[in-house]
Design a protein around this motif. Sequence first.
Motif, PDB file in Angstrom:
ATOM      1  N   MET A 179       0.842  -1.190   0.000  1.00  0.00           N
ATOM      2  CA  MET A 179       0.000   0.000   0.000  1.00  0.00           C
ATOM      3  C   MET A 179       0.886   1.253   0.000  1.00  0.00           C
ATOM      4  N   LYS A 180       0.313   2.364  -0.443  1.00  0.00           N
ATOM      5  CA  LYS A 180       1.031   3.635  -0.364  1.00  0.00           C
ATOM      6  C   LYS A 180       0.846   4.197   1.045  1.00  0.00           C
ATOM      7  N   HIS A 181       1.954   4.446   1.717  1.00  0.00           N
ATOM      8  CA  HIS A 181       1.898   4.944   3.087  1.00  0.00           C
ATOM      9  C   HIS A 181       1.937   6.472   3.054  1.00  0.00           C
ATOM     10  N   THR A 182       0.817   7.093   3.364  1.00  0.00           N
ATOM     11  CA  THR A 182       0.713   8.537   3.268  1.00  0.00           C
ATOM     12  C   THR A 182       0.454   9.158   4.636  1.00  0.00           C
ATOM     13  N   TRP A 183       0.474  10.484   4.661  1.00  0.00           N
ATOM     14  CA  TRP A 183       0.432  11.230   5.919  1.00  0.00           C
ATOM     15  C   TRP A 183      -0.298  12.538   5.662  1.00  0.00           C
ATOM     16  N   ARG A 184      -1.240  12.867   6.504  1.00  0.00           N
ATOM     17  CA  ARG A 184      -1.964  14.117   6.296  1.00  0.00           C
ATOM     18  C   ARG A 184      -1.141  15.303   6.799  1.00  0.00           C
ATOM     19  N   TRP A 185      -1.096  16.331   5.954  1.00  0.00           N
ATOM     20  CA  TRP A 185      -0.353  17.556   6.283  1.00  0.00           C
ATOM     21  C   TRP A 185      -1.219  18.750   5.945  1.00  0.00           C
ATOM     22  N   PHE A 186      -1.320  19.707   6.874  1.00  0.00           N
ATOM     23  CA  PHE A 186      -2.232  20.828   6.732  1.00  0.00           C
ATOM     24  C   PHE A 186      -1.569  22.078   6.154  1.00  0.00           C
TER      25      PHE A 186
ATOM     26  N   GLU B 239       2.895   0.335  13.428  1.00  0.00           N
ATOM     27  CA  GLU B 239       2.127  -0.880  13.717  1.00  0.00           C
ATOM     28  C   GLU B 239       1.438  -1.402  12.456  1.00  0.00           C
ATOM     29  N   LEU B 240       0.851  -0.507  11.685  1.00  0.00           N
ATOM     30  CA  LEU B 240       0.151  -0.918  10.468  1.00  0.00           C
ATOM     31  C   LEU B 240       1.112  -1.464   9.424  1.00  0.00           C
ATOM     32  N   ARG B 241       2.273  -0.837   9.316  1.00  0.00           N
ATOM     33  CA  ARG B 241       3.279  -1.344   8.370  1.00  0.00           C
ATOM     34  C   ARG B 241       3.775  -2.719   8.798  1.00  0.00           C
ATOM     35  N   GLY B 242       3.857  -2.946  10.095  1.00  0.00           N
ATOM     36  CA  GLY B 242       4.273  -4.260  10.578  1.00  0.00           C
ATOM     37  C   GLY B 242       3.286  -5.346  10.186  1.00  0.00           C
ATOM     38  N   ILE B 243       2.004  -5.038  10.328  1.00  0.00           N
ATOM     39  CA  ILE B 243       0.981  -6.001   9.904  1.00  0.00           C
ATOM     40  C   ILE B 243       1.087  -6.263   8.404  1.00  0.00           C
TER      41      ILE B 243
ATOM     42  N   MET C 184      -8.171  -4.843  12.634  1.00  0.00           N
ATOM     43  CA  MET C 184      -7.331  -4.174  11.644  1.00  0.00           C
ATOM     44  C   MET C 184      -6.550  -5.174  10.791  1.00  0.00           C
ATOM     45  N   VAL C 185      -6.189  -6.300  11.356  1.00  0.00           N
ATOM     46  CA  VAL C 185      -5.475  -7.315  10.581  1.00  0.00           C
ATOM     47  C   VAL C 185      -6.352  -7.828   9.443  1.00  0.00           C
ATOM     48  N   ALA C 186      -7.620  -8.088   9.750  1.00  0.00           N
ATOM     49  CA  ALA C 186      -8.534  -8.585   8.722  1.00  0.00           C
ATOM     50  C   ALA C 186      -8.806  -7.530   7.653  1.00  0.00           C
ATOM     51  N   VAL C 187      -8.917  -6.268   8.055  1.00  0.00           N
ATOM     52  CA  VAL C 187      -9.127  -5.197   7.087  1.00  0.00           C
ATOM     53  C   VAL C 187      -7.932  -5.096   6.140  1.00  0.00           C
TER      54      VAL C 187
END
Length: 398
Positions: free
Chosen positions: A1-8, A382-386, A325-328
Amino acid sequence: MKHTWRWFGPVDKVTVRDAAQAGAEGIVSALHHVPTGVAWTIDGIRQRQDEIKAGGLYWDVVESVPVSEDIKTQTGEWRTHLAKWQETLRRLSACGIRTVCYNFMPVLDWTRTDLRWETRHGARAMRFDLTDFAAFDIHILKRPDAAGDYPDWLVEDAARRFSEMADGKIAALGRNICAGLPGSADGYTLDQLLEKLRSYQGIDRARLQQNLVDFLSEVTPVAEQVGINICAHGDDPPWPLLGLPRILSTEADYAHMLSQIDSRANGVTLCTGSLGARSDNDLPFFASRFADRIHFVHLRNVTRDTDTVPCSFFEDEHLEGGTDMVAVLAALLTEEKRRRDEGREDHRIAMRPDHGQEILDDLTRSAQPGYPAIGRLKGLAELRGIERTLLHSRYGLA
């Protein structure tokens, strides 16, 4: 997946370089200073791209191009605003952006009663307290006939809660609920909020659903022409507020929207936190059912006080709360593999660690509520680890 980050933007106390150090590869942003209903300029878009590039990343997803209340109600300047929305899509495409998130929540966007609620271990998190919200609606906003929208026990609890509120708490509750979109300058006074609510008189759930379909029937062909995927964010929280209907709160709501405008360009922003506030939303199933139309993902978790609808809840750590979250992630990675096998250019789905608890140095940074540096870094890690585990050759999702 593309790992993105919200920036204001430049006002954000968490920088693009912070995001890069946290492990993000792309930025999610918007021109928050542009008034709703005004087309974004090419120069403005490119300036934001340059600001992000200077921090070492790229602008991957727009979140969001706001949909005006005139469009939602089909009153006032709605046709002009619609044309400006279409033109903004064309200009974003000309600058190379291919994903645009939006929402169709009437008057209030995401709504919380406490922006920095203290958790059991001293972190700060956003919270929606149903009793506080009812107290605001009935006793602070004083919306006509508001008490009739709540059960008797909640009306009584709200009256008791309000009677115990200090002036500072009353003011803070009003500010929190009347705020506009994160990062925007929009917001309401109590009188302005009441006026906005009056503008929805005669607009029920069916009418608002049709107005969304009408909006999509106009903007989706433009999105198709310029190669942009537009994706609707769900209601947050996913139930009616202040007597207003909400129309993107459940699986059935999304099924209706997608079937009415059956185009890949008309898609979904899957927000596991927004939809996860309802116990009857099965997020792994949702991710699988609408996989082909999911263009953007917000990964976060909430813990509900009860499984009733509506309910109180708070923003929990990313791997805690009511969503598996793992299943998602497994469902989303399965979809990515399917897209790769088809040769689709959009096989990588952009995701971001949505919200996050303020921990450690976040507690003194005073960043945008819900968007701390370290709390989101922890969630992304954590999400990247999954994801890395699920993509291991042993599990067959690579």
